[in-house]
Design an enzyme around this catalytic site. Structure first.
Site, PDB file in Angstrom:
ATOM      1  CD  GLN A 117      -8.213   1.866   2.803  1.00 25.55           C
ATOM      2  OE1 GLN A 117      -7.825   1.371   1.757  1.00 25.55           O
ATOM      3  NE2 GLN A 117      -8.687   1.137   3.802  1.00 25.55           N
TER       4      GLN A 117
ATOM      5  CB  SER B 190      -5.068   1.148   3.788  1.00 28.01           C
ATOM      6  OG  SER B 190      -4.939  -0.005   2.964  1.00 28.01           O
TER       7      SER B 190
ATOM      8  CG  ASP C 287      -6.446  -7.494  -0.707  1.00 30.55           C
ATOM      9  OD1 ASP C 287      -5.520  -7.550   0.114  1.00 30.55           O
ATOM     10  OD2 ASP C 287      -7.395  -6.700  -0.617  1.00 30.55           O
TER      11      ASP C 287
ATOM     12  CD  GLU D 107      -7.083  -8.170   5.962  1.00 30.45           C
ATOM     13  OE1 GLU D 107      -6.292  -7.924   5.016  1.00 30.45           O
ATOM     14  OE2 GLU D 107      -7.837  -7.324   6.454  1.00 30.45           O
TER      15      GLU D 107
HETATM   16 ZN   LIG Z   1      -5.566  -6.137   1.519  1.00 34.79          ZN
END
Ligand SMILES: [Zn+2]
Length: 166
Positions: free
Chosen positions: A44, A70, A79, A129
């Site tokens: 990260q 995060s 993701d 997102e």
């Molecule tokens: Zn993500």
């Protein structure tokens, strides 16, 4: 542990993800791709710093969590992209595809929450997102869906992600 898609995640997240990916294939014929899962503190740190290099601190803070902040460090965040749209993990491209719409409408069934929705930036502290999902379990995800609450911040009465003071 390593998931079948090549990224590390917690075991319960992998189990749910596997079911959701199979459902997407069956229901809309799309092959989903796990783009990024667990990130260590070191990963990260380098991700954040590469955003600072290209976007500056302000741009980086809107795009990436600082190290220690995060959701990817929990092993519960993933993701998700697909193999056909050509969309990446930036902008709203994925949100305008059949894949993005299917994920947004169905993720709760498998225990996932679309974490950073388009009109919730002031509440979550993150820009939209459409690819970023967090495993929260089918019970909570189903409940949030049923009562129409879109964010964990609203449900748990939490402030947005830190704007950082330095
Ligand atoms: Zn993500």
């Amino acid at each position: 542990m390593l998931n079948p898609f090549g990224h590390q995640l917690r075991q319960e997240t992998i189990a749910a993800l596997t079911i959701m990916f199979a459902a997407a294939k069956t229901q809309i014929g799309v092959t989903l791709v796990a783009e990024s899962g667990y990130r260590s503190y070191d990963n990260q740190t380098s991700a954040y710093h590469s955003y600072v290099d290209t976007l500056g601190v302000e741009g980086a803070d809107q795009t990436s969590a600082r190290p220690g902040y995060s959701e990817h460090q929990t092993g519960l965040a993933i993701d998700i992209l697909d193999t056909i749209s050509g969309c990446g993990t930036d902008g709203d491209c994925l949100g305008n595809t059949a894949t993005g719409r299917w994920l947004a409408n169905n993720a709760h069934t498998y225990g996932f929450l679309l974490r950073y929705q388009a009109d919730k930036t002031s509440i979550t502290g993150y820009e939209y997102e459409p690819w970023h999902f967090r495993f929260i379990g089918t019970l909570l995800a189903g409940h949030l869906h049923d009562v129409g609450i879109d964010t964990l911040e609203e449900f748990f009465n939490l402030p947005p992600a830190p704007t950082y003071t330095n």
